[in-house]
Motif scaffolding. Structure first.
Motif, short mmCIF file in Angstrom:
data_model
loop_
_atom_site.label_atom_id
_atom_site.label_comp_id
_atom_site.label_asym_id
_atom_site.label_seq_id
_atom_site.Cartn_x
_atom_site.Cartn_y
_atom_site.Cartn_z
N LEU A 95 -6.54 -25.47 43.02
CA LEU A 95 -6.17 -24.66 44.18
C LEU A 95 -5.01 -25.29 44.96
O LEU A 95 -4.13 -24.58 45.45
CB LEU A 95 -7.38 -24.44 45.08
CG LEU A 95 -8.49 -23.58 44.46
CD1 LEU A 95 -9.70 -23.52 45.37
CD2 LEU A 95 -7.98 -22.19 44.13
N LEU A 96 -5.02 -26.62 45.07
CA LEU A 96 -3.91 -27.29 45.74
C LEU A 96 -2.61 -27.07 44.95
O LEU A 96 -1.56 -26.77 45.53
CB LEU A 96 -4.18 -28.78 45.90
CG LEU A 96 -3.03 -29.59 46.51
CD1 LEU A 96 -2.75 -29.13 47.94
CD2 LEU A 96 -3.33 -31.07 46.46
N TRP A 152 -19.86 -21.75 33.55
CA TRP A 152 -18.74 -22.67 33.41
C TRP A 152 -17.90 -22.69 34.69
O TRP A 152 -17.47 -23.75 35.15
CB TRP A 152 -17.86 -22.28 32.23
CG TRP A 152 -16.69 -23.20 32.06
CD1 TRP A 152 -16.68 -24.39 31.39
CD2 TRP A 152 -15.38 -23.05 32.61
NE1 TRP A 152 -15.44 -24.98 31.48
CE2 TRP A 152 -14.62 -24.17 32.24
CE3 TRP A 152 -14.77 -22.08 33.39
CZ2 TRP A 152 -13.30 -24.34 32.60
CZ3 TRP A 152 -13.45 -22.25 33.76
CH2 TRP A 152 -12.72 -23.38 33.36
N LEU A 153 -17.69 -21.51 35.27
CA LEU A 153 -16.91 -21.42 36.49
C LEU A 153 -17.56 -22.18 37.64
O LEU A 153 -16.91 -22.95 38.34
CB LEU A 153 -16.68 -19.96 36.88
CG LEU A 153 -15.81 -19.71 38.10
CD1 LEU A 153 -14.40 -20.22 37.86
CD2 LEU A 153 -15.79 -18.24 38.44
N TYR A 187 -2.51 -24.05 34.22
CA TYR A 187 -2.70 -25.42 33.76
C TYR A 187 -1.69 -26.34 34.45
O TYR A 187 -2.02 -27.45 34.86
CB TYR A 187 -2.56 -25.51 32.24
CG TYR A 187 -2.77 -26.91 31.70
CD1 TYR A 187 -4.04 -27.48 31.69
CD2 TYR A 187 -1.70 -27.67 31.25
CE1 TYR A 187 -4.23 -28.77 31.23
CE2 TYR A 187 -1.87 -28.95 30.77
CZ TYR A 187 -3.15 -29.50 30.77
OH TYR A 187 -3.34 -30.79 30.31
N ILE A 188 -0.45 -25.87 34.59
CA ILE A 188 0.56 -26.63 35.31
C ILE A 188 0.12 -26.83 36.77
O ILE A 188 0.27 -27.92 37.33
CB ILE A 188 1.94 -25.95 35.23
CG1 ILE A 188 2.48 -26.03 33.81
CG2 ILE A 188 2.93 -26.56 36.22
CD1 ILE A 188 3.73 -25.21 33.59
N ALA A 189 -0.43 -25.77 37.37
CA ALA A 189 -0.91 -25.88 38.76
C ALA A 189 -2.01 -26.94 38.86
O ALA A 189 -2.02 -27.73 39.81
CB ALA A 189 -1.43 -24.53 39.24
N TYR A 190 -2.91 -26.97 37.90
CA TYR A 190 -3.96 -27.98 37.90
C TYR A 190 -3.37 -29.38 37.78
O TYR A 190 -3.76 -30.30 38.51
CB TYR A 190 -4.96 -27.72 36.77
CG TYR A 190 -5.91 -28.88 36.55
CD1 TYR A 190 -6.88 -29.17 37.49
CD2 TYR A 190 -5.80 -29.69 35.44
CE1 TYR A 190 -7.74 -30.24 37.31
CE2 TYR A 190 -6.64 -30.76 35.25
CZ TYR A 190 -7.61 -31.03 36.18
OH TYR A 190 -8.46 -32.10 36.01
N LEU A 219 -15.83 -25.56 39.17
CA LEU A 219 -15.21 -25.39 40.47
C LEU A 219 -15.22 -26.67 41.30
O LEU A 219 -14.27 -26.97 42.01
CB LEU A 219 -15.90 -24.25 41.23
CG LEU A 219 -15.07 -23.53 42.27
CD1 LEU A 219 -13.77 -23.02 41.66
CD2 LEU A 219 -15.85 -22.37 42.85
N ALA A 220 -16.28 -27.44 41.18
CA ALA A 220 -16.37 -28.68 41.94
C ALA A 220 -15.44 -29.76 41.39
O ALA A 220 -14.93 -30.58 42.14
CB ALA A 220 -17.81 -29.18 41.95
#
Length: 171
Positions: A133-134, A120-121, A95-98, A125-126
């Protein structure tokens, strides 16, 4: 000091050599430097393990082992450090990464409710995939760099401390 502390938490080399998912590396696991803990292999192992811990993929241990073999760093430390992201910590860290990725991309973080389903995935993903991912890449690189520097400096200072204590005359 760092060597004794790290060795206390390291898995035994034989248990890793026998691990079913690491058998694919065959004779590469018998390279001696993969099992030694020294001033070159420890910081590199921390960098590899901390980076792979942020990569959202299954079989992180195998990826950490492959990178440890490639960079010729301590394999047990690399493999053990991927467990920073375990089932308990993973939701919080990802969640922190997001949040970090959304901030870097200039996106407003969206509210979402996780569902353990393929639908859901695919749908998420879009929308949340690119920031997530960033964020994982940035935090992985950042934690790898910081981990490398911390362990490298701890190693250097512990060696300096040992040399200073040896050169002092006994009282």
């Amino acid at each position: 000091m760092p060597k004794k502390l790290i060795k206390r938490f390291m898995p035994h080399p034989d248990s890793l050599k026998e691990h079913k998912h690491l058998q694919m590396f065959g004779k590469l696991l018998h390279k001696p430097n993969l099992w030694h803990l020294n001033r070159r292999s420890a910081p590199g192992a921390f960098a590899v393990g901390l980076f792979i811990a942020w990569v959202p993929m299954p079989f992180q241990m195998v990826a950490a082992a492959a990178l440890a073999i490639f960079f010729n760093v301590n394999l047990p430390v690399s493999v053990a450090l991927v467990w920073i992201t375990n089932p308990v910590t993973m939701p919080f860290l990802f969640y922190i990464a997001y949040q970090v990725g959304a901030k870097l991309l200039g996106h407003v973080p969206q509210e979402f409710a996780f569902e353990a389903s393929w639908q859901w995935l695919e749908a998420s993903l879009a929308t949340i995939g690119p920031p997530f991912l960033l964020g994982c890449a940035v935090l992985g690189a950042l934690s790898a760099g910081i981990g490398y520097l911390i362990i490298s400096n701890l190693w250097k200072y512990s060696v300096m401390f040992k040399w200073r204590s040896r050169s002092r005359p006994a009282a």
